[in-house]
Design a protein around this motif. Structure first.
Motif, PDB file in Angstrom:
ATOM      1  N   VAL A 337       0.809  -1.216   0.000  1.00 40.10           N
ATOM      2  CA  VAL A 337       0.000   0.000   0.000  1.00 40.10           C
ATOM      3  C   VAL A 337       0.845   1.270   0.000  1.00 40.10           C
ATOM      4  O   VAL A 337       0.302   2.372  -0.064  1.00 40.10           O
ATOM      5  N   LEU A 342      -5.527   6.644   0.611  1.00 39.05           N
ATOM      6  CA  LEU A 342      -6.580   5.950   1.351  1.00 39.05           C
ATOM      7  C   LEU A 342      -7.747   5.612   0.434  1.00 39.05           C
ATOM      8  O   LEU A 342      -8.386   4.568   0.582  1.00 39.05           O
ATOM      9  N   MET A 345      -6.847   2.569  -1.587  1.00 40.64           N
ATOM     10  CA  MET A 345      -6.861   1.366  -0.758  1.00 40.64           C
ATOM     11  C   MET A 345      -8.265   0.966  -0.337  1.00 40.64           C
ATOM     12  O   MET A 345      -8.446  -0.139   0.188  1.00 40.64           O
ATOM     13  N   THR A 346      -9.249   1.840  -0.575  1.00 42.06           N
ATOM     14  CA  THR A 346     -10.609   1.655  -0.014  1.00 42.06           C
ATOM     15  C   THR A 346     -10.513   1.270   1.460  1.00 42.06           C
ATOM     16  O   THR A 346     -11.078   0.266   1.898  1.00 42.06           O
ATOM     17  N   PHE A 347      -9.755   2.096   2.205  1.00 43.62           N
ATOM     18  CA  PHE A 347      -9.412   1.759   3.581  1.00 43.62           C
ATOM     19  C   PHE A 347     -10.657   1.589   4.439  1.00 43.62           C
ATOM     20  O   PHE A 347     -10.783   0.621   5.194  1.00 43.62           O
ATOM     21  N   ARG A 348     -11.605   2.546   4.343  1.00 43.01           N
ATOM     22  CA  ARG A 348     -12.777   2.468   5.219  1.00 43.01           C
ATOM     23  C   ARG A 348     -13.629   1.254   4.918  1.00 43.01           C
ATOM     24  O   ARG A 348     -14.083   0.554   5.831  1.00 43.01           O
ATOM     25  N   ARG A 350     -12.689  -1.551   3.551  1.00 43.22           N
ATOM     26  CA  ARG A 350     -11.984  -2.807   3.811  1.00 43.22           C
ATOM     27  C   ARG A 350     -11.830  -3.082   5.306  1.00 43.22           C
ATOM     28  O   ARG A 350     -11.933  -4.225   5.743  1.00 43.22           O
ATOM     29  N   HIS A 351     -11.569  -2.033   6.094  1.00 43.16           N
ATOM     30  CA  HIS A 351     -11.245  -2.250   7.503  1.00 43.16           C
ATOM     31  C   HIS A 351     -12.293  -1.703   8.475  1.00 43.16           C
ATOM     32  O   HIS A 351     -12.173  -1.925   9.679  1.00 43.16           O
ATOM     33  N   VAL A 382      -6.355   6.213  13.345  1.00 46.62           N
ATOM     34  CA  VAL A 382      -7.619   5.632  12.892  1.00 46.62           C
ATOM     35  C   VAL A 382      -8.640   5.725  14.014  1.00 46.62           C
ATOM     36  O   VAL A 382      -8.297   5.708  15.199  1.00 46.62           O
ATOM     37  N   TYR A 398       0.563  -5.442   6.010  1.00 43.97           N
ATOM     38  CA  TYR A 398       0.434  -4.053   5.607  1.00 43.97           C
ATOM     39  C   TYR A 398       0.692  -3.066   6.739  1.00 43.97           C
ATOM     40  O   TYR A 398       1.317  -2.038   6.547  1.00 43.97           O
TER      41      TYR A 398
END
Length: 610
Positions: A337, A342, A345-348, A350-351, A382, A398
């Motif tokens: 990454v 962000l 990564m489609t962070f929200r 995905r996580h 976060v 990651y």
């Protein structure tokens, strides 16, 4: 060399290259190996898939669950807190106790999980002592590796070796068979680290650099300059947002408004729920929105969307700490990454977490963070559900979870069940020691009792299992059978005997250790044990000697992955926080590996006579 053996060796070489280059996931490579063996006719379906029914695979899965139970009940974190209290300001005492504590916990837990838990502890201690984290991070990783030499269940290679002994008609290893060697190596490791810590990153920390210590929500809000950026906005009746999901609304793209949490009525009280892309907004919801990247007039925005501003006091996040958490994470070196934003990564999605702050070179970045390319050394703040924050610890490919605020002490999901978790652990060890109950059954009983006592729930239990590791074992086990069927084991043993067989069994042990340690530089220690254990036992049989010293040398050398930062996941974990270079591990790890080799070759035959 026959054609079938050439095919098996070619397949093995391909697997090693794929493992070393990381072009494909390890579990995918393992499954491809099973497919290749069956389609080529080298093994039949039952032989190729025999690993799925191997008791050790069940045992390893159960141990992942038990380890997570110790985390959820706070046992592992309490050990860390005890360590800080007892060591005080003494670096020598801290290093010694740290290695003993990590090796002890790692004897019954995943070493990777234990090291991940202790990274924030070491960072906090280093800041308090005003010393470089590098002086403690490598001892932390070495202790995690040494923990594999403490008990039979400490690491999968030990169980692989024991299983191979049973398959060849011998008695398997006992629960504490490897422990005497592990204790000696641990003592050597503590002394070695005390002598060589000056060779590690010894620069004094910059006075202006962030002090990595356990802080509060207030500290994090101040350091990331979040004050004044958040807004609480209630949905009024008739709001056009009601009934739509966050993905449908595109609030972040249209208004620069990042929804980081939602207050919702449940059972006569408001609770904070995570803001996912598919979360549907309801009437009476209160949105917690980060408006730092917005240039939209707040009053106009509220009027258009029928939102009512609400009071947001400074103590708000502390009051919500049971439902919403904060944590700092950083990127693993060479993470996929790096360089991505962000949004990329489609962070929200995905996580299930929102990044509300990024610090680079000790300074909080201003403006719109969602499109900022991430760099090595960036620290992300976060916010979201504690459960999702805890699950970031499983994404060690990651991220590294660096710092949990003090409010996390209130959020250990099953802290009241800690005595029950310890009872389950003690019962499992006792059953394994008696040999009246198979090890896998003893572990399953402990897991069931942990569920009964609510130390862990089913969802957490399934998520705690590291499935890629299990599939790796399942996929590599057929190699041993294929090499045996095609004459590969006999060929390797003849080559070893022709080379050093006449020099005595200790020289053979030495060569096995070197071969195993070198192979472990390219593939996982579990895969190395799967390949080397049959060769070691066959060599013992040809020399008409006991197989146990040969099996033990494989188990010990498989855990001696000290030489490079990529030899083991625990080394990779500390690479960034310790500010190490590749050469630091070579400089410290190679001499220690040679020391462990010499000690093992001397000690193992004394404990397990030829």
């Amino acid at each position: 060399m026959n054609g079938e053996l050439l095919w098996v060796l070619t397949l093995l070489l391909i697997a090693i290259v794929l493992f070393a280059t990381n072009k494909l996931r390890m579990d995918v490579v393992a499954l491809l190996i099973i497919v290749a063996f069956v389609l080529s006719g080298t093994l039949n379906l039952q032989e190729a898939t025999a690993g799925f029914s191997d008791p050790n695979v069940i045992l390893i899965a159960a141990l992942f669950v038990i380890g997570d139970g110790l985390v959820r009940t706070g046992v592992a974190y309490q050990v860390g807190d005890w360590l800080v209290r007892v060591a005080g300001d003494s670096e020598t005492k801290m290093l010694s106790l740290l290695m003993v504590a990590v090796a002890s916990l790692g004897a019954v837990m995943s070493s990777t999980g234990v090291v991940a838990i202790f990274i924030p502890v070491v960072l906090s201690v280093a800041a308090r002592m005003k010393t470089s984290p590098g002086r403690l991070m490598m001892p932390l990783s070495f202790a995690g590796l040494i923990s594999g030499m403490m008990t039979l269940v400490a690491t999968p290679p030990n169980m692989v070796v024991s299983s191979e002994l049973v398959r060849e008609g011998y008695r398997g290893l006992g629960f504490f068979s490897v422990t005497p060697v592990g204790i000696v190596v641990l003592i050597l490791g503590v002394g070695y680290m005390l002598l060589t810590r000056g060779l590690l990153a010894s620069n004094e920390p910059d006075a202006n650099k962030e002090a990595w210590q356990r802080r509060t929500f207030r500290d994090l809000i101040r350091d990331y300059k979040l004050t004044g950026r958040a807004r609480r906005l209630a949905l009024r009746s008739g709001s056009p947002l009601i009934g739509k999901t966050l993905d449908e609304l595109h609030l972040r793209a249209r208004y620069g408004a990042n929804v980081v949490g939602i207050e919702r009525w449940r059972k006569f009280r408001r609770v904070m729920v995570s803001a996912f892309g598919d979360t549907e907004l309801k009437e009476r919801d209160v949105l917690l929105i980060d408006m730092s990247a917005s240039d939209v007039d707040l009053r106009e925005f509220c009027g258009e969307q029928m939102l009512e501003p609400m009071v947001l006091r400074g103590e708000y996040f502390s009051e919500q700490s049971r439902d919403v958490g904060m944590a700092e994470v950083t990127l693993v070196p060479e993470s996929e990454v790096l360089g991505k934003s962000l949004r990329d990564m489609t962070f929200r999605s995905r996580h299930g977490l929102n990044v509300v702050g990024i610090r680079r070179n000790g300074e909080a970045l201003p403006g719109k963070l969602v499109d900022e390319p991430l760099q090595l050394g960036d620290v992300l703040l976060v916010i979201g559900n504690w459960k999702q924050i805890r699950q970031l610890q499983q994404h060690t490919k990651y991220f590294i979870l660096l710092n949990l605020p003090s409010e996390v002490d209130e959020m250990v999901p099953a802290v009241s069940q800690a005595p029950h978790a310890l009872f389950c652990l003690a019962l499992m060890v006792a059953m394994m020691l008696t040999d009246e109950v198979p090890n896998a059954i003893a572990a399953i009983i402990a897991c069931l009792l942990m569920g009964k006592f609510r130390c862990i729930d089913m969802e957490s239990a399934y998520k705690s299992i590291h499935w890629p590791s299990l599939l790796l074992i399942v996929g590599m086990l057929p190699f041993a059978l294929a090499l045996q069927k095609t004459g590969g084991i006999d060929l390797a043993v003849r080559g070893l005997m022709d080379l050093v067989g006449g020099m005595g069994p200790r020289v053979v042990l030495l060569c096995l250790f070197v071969l195993c340690a070198v192979t472990g530089l390219f593939i996982s220690n579990t895969a190395t044990a799967v390949l080397m254990a049959p060769i070691a036992i066959a060599a013992a049989r040809q020399m008409e000697l006991s197989p146990y010293p040969f099996a033990m040398i494989i188990a010990i050398s498989a855990s001696a992955a000290f030489m490079t930062p990529v030899s083991s996941p625990v080394n990779t974990l500390v690479l960034g926080p310790g500010n190490y270079k590749f050469g630091d591990f070579v400089k410290i790890g190679v001499p220690f590996t040679l020391l462990v080799m010499v000690v093992s070759v001397i000690l193992v035959p004394w404990l397990f006579p030829f």
